[in-house]
Design a protein around this motif. Structure first.
Motif, PDB file in Angstrom:
ATOM      1  N   ARG A 103       0.813  -1.216   0.000  1.00 32.10           N
ATOM      2  CA  ARG A 103       0.000   0.000   0.000  1.00 32.10           C
ATOM      3  C   ARG A 103       0.850   1.272   0.000  1.00 32.10           C
ATOM      4  O   ARG A 103       0.428   2.305  -0.529  1.00 32.10           O
ATOM      5  N   PHE A 104       2.033   1.194   0.585  1.00 33.05           N
ATOM      6  CA  PHE A 104       2.901   2.373   0.623  1.00 33.05           C
ATOM      7  C   PHE A 104       3.192   2.875  -0.786  1.00 33.05           C
ATOM      8  O   PHE A 104       3.281   4.087  -1.021  1.00 33.05           O
ATOM      9  N   ASN A 105       3.313   1.932  -1.745  1.00 32.64           N
ATOM     10  CA  ASN A 105       3.597   2.307  -3.131  1.00 32.64           C
ATOM     11  C   ASN A 105       2.381   2.873  -3.852  1.00 32.64           C
ATOM     12  O   ASN A 105       2.491   3.313  -5.003  1.00 32.64           O
ATOM     13  N   ALA A 106       1.221   2.844  -3.206  1.00 30.98           N
ATOM     14  CA  ALA A 106      -0.005   3.362  -3.819  1.00 30.98           C
ATOM     15  C   ALA A 106      -0.323   4.784  -3.367  1.00 30.98           C
ATOM     16  O   ALA A 106      -1.321   5.353  -3.785  1.00 30.98           O
ATOM     17  N   ILE A 107       0.522   5.351  -2.538  1.00 30.14           N
ATOM     18  CA  ILE A 107       0.282   6.704  -2.027  1.00 30.14           C
ATOM     19  C   ILE A 107       0.873   7.733  -2.992  1.00 30.14           C
ATOM     20  O   ILE A 107       2.057   7.670  -3.327  1.00 30.14           O
ATOM     21  N   ARG A 108       0.046   8.665  -3.422  1.00 30.49           N
ATOM     22  CA  ARG A 108       0.531   9.756  -4.292  1.00 30.49           C
ATOM     23  C   ARG A 108       0.506  11.065  -3.522  1.00 30.49           C
ATOM     24  O   ARG A 108      -0.553  11.549  -3.131  1.00 30.49           O
ATOM     25  N   LEU A 109       1.696  11.620  -3.310  1.00 30.70           N
ATOM     26  CA  LEU A 109       1.850  12.908  -2.623  1.00 30.70           C
ATOM     27  C   LEU A 109       2.839  13.746  -3.426  1.00 30.70           C
ATOM     28  O   LEU A 109       4.017  13.877  -3.059  1.00 30.70           O
ATOM     29  N   PRO A 110       2.399  14.311  -4.547  1.00 35.77           N
ATOM     30  CA  PRO A 110       3.339  14.982  -5.458  1.00 35.77           C
ATOM     31  C   PRO A 110       4.105  16.143  -4.834  1.00 35.77           C
ATOM     32  O   PRO A 110       5.254  16.391  -5.206  1.00 35.77           O
ATOM     33  N   LEU A 111       3.511  16.844  -3.891  1.00 46.17           N
ATOM     34  CA  LEU A 111       4.199  17.984  -3.276  1.00 46.17           C
ATOM     35  C   LEU A 111       5.334  17.560  -2.359  1.00 46.17           C
ATOM     36  O   LEU A 111       6.245  18.340  -2.074  1.00 46.17           O
ATOM     37  N   LEU A 112       5.306  16.303  -1.903  1.00 51.16           N
ATOM     38  CA  LEU A 112       6.355  15.793  -1.023  1.00 51.16           C
ATOM     39  C   LEU A 112       7.294  14.808  -1.723  1.00 51.16           C
ATOM     40  O   LEU A 112       8.295  14.395  -1.139  1.00 51.16           O
TER      41      LEU A 112
END
Length: 261
Positions: A148-157
């Motif tokens: 699941r960690f690879n499914a997180i999208r946080l473009p600003l970080l």
């Protein structure tokens, strides 16, 4: 000017390719073209691609060769040789792309760098439901997600987790991007690598030997892999040795690659 060609590798899994193409069609930023590198699939795959070609928003090109065993390197070289873009984004046909996938990869493009993304996985038991509903929208909270960690999208970080390293480890062609000029410089994939295993790491090793850096990214360029059984790995030890030889001898270009097709 960045012109992106998306290369999709496939072999005899039209149900997965259908979902992959739907997710490409749904991109917020489309590539200039999509080229399917087909390692010898049957008629079901051809008919599926023809159906999409009638409705696709960008050129959808089908590059096929006869099924003569696992010849992914040759298939990819043939497709990339046809690519009109100066920047290549490469995926496998058994992944569903986040709708920002191409947009993210374009934002990551950088001179003398190739980009290695990661992927989350969808469990096999979820596949019948996904096939029937043609579901292509997933996130880190979705049912049936592994890694699941690879499914997180946080473009600003995402920039905080970018790493530029001289290292070819863990490079997978399912989420990879590079300049076509760099690909031609190293003579593309090694056509002598037939069967499963390490063709992407060997390619990356030659990028490294030519002074290119691997940019490993998190929280951008998200994709969801449809889990499946393992392919035969008979040639894997031989391929692993080729990677080590490429690194030890600092080989910059393979003898049998894209230029030999």
């Amino acid at each position: 000017m960045l012109v992106t060609s998306l290369i999709v590798a496939t072999y005899n899994w039209p149900e997965a390719l259908n979902l992959c193409l739907l997710s490409i069609k749904n991109q917020k930023v489309l590539p200039a073209e999509v080229i399917i590198a087909d390692d010898g699939s049957g008629q079901d795959t051809r008919l599926l691609i023809e159906k999409f070609q009638r409705i696709f928003p960008v050129p959808l090109i089908h590059i096929w060769h006869e099924d003569s065993g696992f010849r992914k390197s040759i298939s990819l070289n043939t497709a990339i040789k046809k690519a009109k873009g100066n920047y290549i984004v490469q995926v496998d046909g058994d992944v569903i792309l986040d709708q920002n996938f191409i947009k993210d990869h374009q934002s990551l493009a950088e001179t003398d760098v190739f980009v290695r993304g990661t992927r989350a996985h969808i469990t096999q038991k979820m596949l019948p439901e996904i096939y029937s509903t043609e579901k292509i929208s997933f996130n880190f909270l979705s049912k049936g997600i592994i890694n699941r960690f690879n499914a997180i999208r946080l473009p600003l970080l995402a920039f905080l987790f970018e790493k530029k390293i001289k290292n070819s480890n863990s490079v997978r062609g399912s989420n990879l991007a590079y300049w076509k000029s760099d690909f031609l410089l190293i003579n593309g994939y090694n056509n002598d690598l037939k069967g499963w295993g390490h063709e992407d790491e060997e390619l990356a090793a030659r990028f490294i030997n030519n002074g290119k850096l691997k940019k490993a990214v998190k929280f951008k360029a998200i994709q969801f892999h449809l889990s499946h059984g393992e392919t035969s790995r008979t040639n894997e030890p031989v391929h692993a040795q080729v990677v080590q030889n490429t690194l030890l001898k600092k080989i910059k270009a393979c003898d049998n690659g894209i230029a030999q097709l």
